[in-house]
Design a protein around this motif. Structure first.
Motif, PDB file in Angstrom:
ATOM      1  N   GLU A 185     -74.262  29.057  -1.706  1.00  0.00           N
ATOM      2  CA  GLU A 185     -73.085  28.200  -1.540  1.00  0.00           C
ATOM      3  C   GLU A 185     -72.610  28.182  -0.089  1.00  0.00           C
ATOM      4  O   GLU A 185     -72.213  27.152   0.436  1.00  0.00           O
ATOM      5  CB  GLU A 185     -71.952  28.666  -2.464  1.00  0.00           C
ATOM      6  N   ARG A 223     -72.421  24.764   2.188  1.00  0.00           N
ATOM      7  CA  ARG A 223     -71.146  24.305   2.741  1.00  0.00           C
ATOM      8  C   ARG A 223     -71.049  24.411   4.260  1.00  0.00           C
ATOM      9  O   ARG A 223     -70.408  23.600   4.896  1.00  0.00           O
ATOM     10  CB  ARG A 223     -69.997  25.102   2.117  1.00  0.00           C
ATOM     11  N   PRO A 248     -69.120  19.418   3.221  1.00  0.00           N
ATOM     12  CA  PRO A 248     -69.671  20.490   4.056  1.00  0.00           C
ATOM     13  C   PRO A 248     -69.054  20.452   5.454  1.00  0.00           C
ATOM     14  O   PRO A 248     -68.539  19.430   5.896  1.00  0.00           O
ATOM     15  CB  PRO A 248     -71.166  20.181   4.104  1.00  0.00           C
TER      16      PRO A 248
END
Length: 120
Positions: free
Chosen positions: A27, A31, A7
């Motif tokens: 997502e 991230r 991330p």
């Protein structure tokens, strides 16, 4: 799909508006980990995807596995935002998400608008 990777951590992230808001999903929040997310752009296109964007924040933040506090800063008033806030308030608290609201008003050059101050 994004390639696998660690991330990214930032202090402040502006969430895209208009048609680009559709690209912000679970997502994205898994991230891109930010202390503050700014939701800007009071337009009819964003209003249509706002609920899914806010739900994606909850789902993505759930996967962080840390106690990082997150502040969500909306720059406009929205019925969708109010409903989401009320319906998911307990979940927001569980995940360490604070929605920043402001009753402050700034006057500049014959124009007034709502504002809030964020300090790091």
């Amino acid at each position: 799909a994004a390639p696998p990777g660690p991330p990214i951590y930032v202090d402040l992230a502006y969430l895209p508006g208009s048609w680009s808001a559709r690209t912000v999903d679970e997502e994205f929040f898994r991230r891109v980990r930010s202390l503050c997310y700014v939701v800007s752009g009071d337009d009819h296109l964003k209003e249509g995807v706002l609920r899914s964007l806010l739900d994606a924040l909850l789902a993505g933040k759930h996967q962080w596995g840390t106690d990082i506090q997150v502040t969500l800063i909306p720059t406009f008033d929205s019925l969708v935002m109010h409903e989401w806030y009320q319906e998911t308030h307990d979940r927001q608290q569980e995940l360490g998400i604070t929605v920043l609201g402001s009753n402050s008003t700034v006057a500049m050059q014959d124009e007034t608008f709502p504002a809030c101050k964020v300090e790091f």
